[in-house]
Write a protein that holds these residues in place. Structure first.
Motif, PDB file in Angstrom:
ATOM      1  N   ASP A   1       3.808  12.855   2.955  1.00 25.55           N
ATOM      2  CA  ASP A   1       4.639  13.222   1.804  1.00 25.55           C
ATOM      3  C   ASP A   1       4.595  12.134   0.730  1.00 25.55           C
ATOM      4  OD1 ASP A   1       6.540  15.083   0.589  1.00 25.55           O
ATOM      5  OD2 ASP A   1       8.041  13.530   0.917  1.00 25.55           O
ATOM      6  N   ILE A   2       4.600  10.877   1.171  1.00 24.23           N
ATOM      7  CA  ILE A   2       4.520   9.757   0.219  1.00 24.23           C
ATOM      8  C   ILE A   2       3.199   9.816  -0.548  1.00 24.23           C
ATOM      9  CG2 ILE A   2       4.268   7.243   0.028  1.00 24.23           C
ATOM     10  CD1 ILE A   2       6.282   7.029   2.377  1.00 24.23           C
ATOM     11  N   LEU A   3       2.093  10.078   0.166  1.00 23.38           N
ATOM     12  CA  LEU A   3       0.784  10.158  -0.490  1.00 23.38           C
ATOM     13  C   LEU A   3       0.704  11.326  -1.464  1.00 23.38           C
ATOM     14  CD1 LEU A   3      -1.884   9.322   2.238  1.00 23.38           C
ATOM     15  CD2 LEU A   3      -1.131   7.911   0.314  1.00 23.38           C
ATOM     16  N   LYS A   4       1.313  12.435  -1.077  1.00 21.26           N
ATOM     17  CA  LYS A   4       1.310  13.616  -1.947  1.00 21.26           C
ATOM     18  C   LYS A   4       2.036  13.324  -3.260  1.00 21.26           C
ATOM     19  CE  LYS A   4       2.677  18.492  -2.005  1.00 21.26           C
ATOM     20  NZ  LYS A   4       3.342  19.580  -1.233  1.00 21.26           N
ATOM     21  N   LYS A   5       3.190  12.670  -3.138  1.00 22.59           N
ATOM     22  CA  LYS A   5       3.967  12.338  -4.337  1.00 22.59           C
ATOM     23  C   LYS A   5       3.288  11.257  -5.174  1.00 22.59           C
ATOM     24  CE  LYS A   5       8.452  13.603  -2.363  1.00 22.59           C
ATOM     25  NZ  LYS A   5       9.754  13.093  -1.852  1.00 22.59           N
ATOM     26  N   ALA A   6       2.453  10.450  -4.514  1.00 16.35           N
ATOM     27  CA  ALA A   6       1.778   9.350  -5.223  1.00 16.35           C
ATOM     28  C   ALA A   6       0.518   9.807  -5.947  1.00 16.35           C
ATOM     29  CB  ALA A   6       1.420   8.244  -4.232  1.00 16.35           C
ATOM     30  N   ALA A   7       0.053  11.010  -5.662  1.00 11.25           N
ATOM     31  CA  ALA A   7      -1.205  11.498  -6.252  1.00 11.25           C
ATOM     32  C   ALA A   7      -1.257  11.369  -7.775  1.00 11.25           C
ATOM     33  CB  ALA A   7      -1.450  12.942  -5.820  1.00 11.25           C
TER      34      ALA A   7
ATOM     35  N   ALA B   1      -2.549   8.043  -9.360  1.00 15.10           N
ATOM     36  CA  ALA B   1      -3.897   7.556  -9.027  1.00 15.10           C
ATOM     37  C   ALA B   1      -4.525   6.757 -10.161  1.00 15.10           C
ATOM     38  CB  ALA B   1      -4.787   8.738  -8.662  1.00 15.10           C
ATOM     39  N   SER B   2      -4.145   7.067 -11.381  1.00 16.56           N
ATOM     40  CA  SER B   2      -4.720   6.341 -12.527  1.00 16.56           C
ATOM     41  C   SER B   2      -4.130   4.944 -12.680  1.00 16.56           C
ATOM     42  CB  SER B   2      -4.492   7.136 -13.824  1.00 16.56           C
ATOM     43  OG  SER B   2      -3.101   7.345 -14.023  1.00 16.56           O
ATOM     44  N   ASP B   3      -2.997   4.707 -12.010  1.00 18.89           N
ATOM     45  CA  ASP B   3      -2.362   3.376 -12.048  1.00 18.89           C
ATOM     46  C   ASP B   3      -2.593   2.730 -10.679  1.00 18.89           C
ATOM     47  OD1 ASP B   3      -0.588   1.184 -11.936  1.00 18.89           O
ATOM     48  OD2 ASP B   3       0.736   2.113 -13.421  1.00 18.89           O
ATOM     49  N   ALA B   4      -3.608   1.916 -10.610  1.00 20.99           N
ATOM     50  CA  ALA B   4      -4.056   1.365  -9.326  1.00 20.99           C
ATOM     51  C   ALA B   4      -2.964   0.614  -8.578  1.00 20.99           C
ATOM     52  CB  ALA B   4      -5.254   0.456  -9.549  1.00 20.99           C
ATOM     53  N   ASP B   5      -2.209  -0.194  -9.272  1.00 20.79           N
ATOM     54  CA  ASP B   5      -1.183  -1.001  -8.600  1.00 20.79           C
ATOM     55  C   ASP B   5      -0.069  -0.140  -8.009  1.00 20.79           C
ATOM     56  OD1 ASP B   5      -2.556  -3.299  -9.166  1.00 20.79           O
ATOM     57  OD2 ASP B   5      -1.404  -3.762 -10.974  1.00 20.79           O
ATOM     58  N   LYS B   6       0.429   0.808  -8.810  1.00 20.53           N
ATOM     59  CA  LYS B   6       1.509   1.679  -8.325  1.00 20.53           C
ATOM     60  C   LYS B   6       1.036   2.548  -7.158  1.00 20.53           C
ATOM     61  CE  LYS B   6       4.273   2.002 -12.554  1.00 20.53           C
ATOM     62  NZ  LYS B   6       4.824   2.907 -13.604  1.00 20.53           N
ATOM     63  N   TYR B   7      -0.184   3.065  -7.295  1.00 21.34           N
ATOM     64  CA  TYR B   7      -0.716   3.902  -6.215  1.00 21.34           C
ATOM     65  C   TYR B   7      -0.898   3.087  -4.935  1.00 21.34           C
ATOM     66  CZ  TYR B   7      -3.562   7.169  -3.569  1.00 21.34           C
ATOM     67  OH  TYR B   7      -4.032   7.994  -2.582  1.00 21.34           O
ATOM     68  N   ALA B   8      -1.389   1.858  -5.076  1.00 22.17           N
ATOM     69  CA  ALA B   8      -1.606   0.990  -3.918  1.00 22.17           C
ATOM     70  C   ALA B   8      -0.293   0.684  -3.201  1.00 22.17           C
ATOM     71  CB  ALA B   8      -2.284  -0.305  -4.349  1.00 22.17           C
ATOM     72  N   ALA B   9       0.765   0.500  -3.983  1.00 20.52           N
ATOM     73  CA  ALA B   9       2.071   0.213  -3.395  1.00 20.52           C
ATOM     74  C   ALA B   9       2.570   1.406  -2.569  1.00 20.52           C
ATOM     75  CB  ALA B   9       3.078  -0.117  -4.489  1.00 20.52           C
ATOM     76  N   GLU B  10       2.379   2.604  -3.104  1.00 24.61           N
ATOM     77  CA  GLU B  10       2.808   3.811  -2.383  1.00 24.61           C
ATOM     78  C   GLU B  10       1.925   4.063  -1.159  1.00 24.61           C
ATOM     79  OE1 GLU B  10       5.657   5.682  -3.100  1.00 24.61           O
ATOM     80  OE2 GLU B  10       5.882   3.831  -4.257  1.00 24.61           O
ATOM     81  N   LYS B  11       0.628   3.790  -1.318  1.00 24.39           N
ATOM     82  CA  LYS B  11      -0.283   3.984  -0.177  1.00 24.39           C
ATOM     83  C   LYS B  11       0.055   3.026   0.959  1.00 24.39           C
ATOM     84  CE  LYS B  11      -5.097   4.616   1.107  1.00 24.39           C
ATOM     85  NZ  LYS B  11      -4.938   3.938   2.412  1.00 24.39           N
ATOM     86  N   ALA B  12       0.483   1.826   0.605  1.00 25.79           N
ATOM     87  CA  ALA B  12       0.879   0.857   1.632  1.00 25.79           C
ATOM     88  C   ALA B  12       2.081   1.375   2.431  1.00 25.79           C
ATOM     89  CB  ALA B  12       1.211  -0.479   0.979  1.00 25.79           C
ATOM     90  N   LYS B  13       3.030   2.023   1.734  1.00 27.43           N
ATOM     91  CA  LYS B  13       4.183   2.614   2.421  1.00 27.43           C
ATOM     92  C   LYS B  13       3.727   3.725   3.360  1.00 27.43           C
ATOM     93  CE  LYS B  13       7.390   1.866  -1.455  1.00 27.43           C
ATOM     94  NZ  LYS B  13       8.210   2.579  -2.480  1.00 27.43           N
TER      95      LYS B  13
END
Length: 243
Positions: A185-191, A194-206
């Motif tokens: 669910d976190i990855l789905k909401k983070a999709a 994807a254009s903001d590498a830092d924000k996406y990386a933070a969500e992917k880490a979660k």
């Protein structure tokens, strides 16, 4: 003549009272009614007997609890099963009976406390473990549906303390599914990020942290119950997500 009539009536009532208050007779009549499955009469007789004898008869107290439960007198059932517990009589069934009565009274905290006390007194009892597991698995599911991951985990983990392989496995599997779904669910909401590498990386880490938790719980479940295919299937899905 009027005074004589009153005197006769009083004598009759007094004689009736004495006839009905003989404890041994009340107990016998209660036993007969119980054997005949006349739970209403059995409860009345046992209840009177126990009140006269200060509840010292543990066997009759237990039987009275059964009759109270059968006639939906749940507060009385809890009281009489508790007497049996205090006197160490038929402990497992007395705890089960008391817990059931408290559940019917919708006293959930007392219900759980009784199950916990029963499991301490009769460790590994299958029925007590089943009731305990079902309660906490349902609570976990309730919190999971509302998105309260911490409370869901807390409730599922209560079941892992049991000795039953089945219930421990069910709880571990539920924990695995809980964290896999949350990570996904976190990855789905983070999709959209994807254009903001830092924000996406933070969500992917979660999400990865949740996948790791899911993997650990499912690995434990697989070790405990390797014969259950749904666990292996879920574990494979989790490990694919971790790549």
């Amino acid at each position: 003549m009027k005074k004589f009539s009153i005197l006769v009536a009083l004598c009759c009532v007094t004689g009736s009272i004495f006839a009905q208050t003989d404890p041994s007779q009340l107990k016998k009549e209660g036993n007969d009614a119980l054997n005949a499955k006349n739970y209403e009469v059995a409860f009345t007789k046992y209840d009177s007997y126990l009140k006269q004898t200060n509840g010292t008869d543990s066997v009759t107290a237990y039987n009275c609890g059964v009759c109270a439960d059968k006639t939906k007198r749940y507060a009385d059932a809890a009281k009489y099963f508790d007497i049996a517990i205090q006197k160490n009589y038929n402990l497992a069934n007395a705890y089960i009976g008391k817990a059931g009565a408290l559940k019917d009274l919708k006293k959930n905290p007392e219900y759980v406390e009784t199950l916990e006390a029963g499991l301490k007194a009769v460790p590994g009892n299958k029925t007590l473990e089943k009731l305990y597991a079902i309660y906490y698995l349902k609570e976990g599911q309730k919190f999971q549906k509302t998105g309260n991951i911490e409370k869901a985990e807390e409730n599922y983990k209560q079941v892992t303390t049991l000795s039953s392989k089945k219930w421990k496995t069910d709880a571990l599997y539920s924990l695995g599914v809980l964290f896999f779904n949350n990570g996904a669910d976190i990855l789905k909401k983070a999709a959209p990020l994807a254009s903001d590498a830092d924000k996406y990386a933070a969500e992917k880490a979660k999400a990865d942290a949740d996948f790791k938790k899911a993997n650990d719980y499912l690995q434990e479940a697989t070790t405990l119950s390797p014969e259950r295919p749904e666990i292996k299937k879920m574990l494979t899905q989790v490990q694919e997500s971790m790549k």
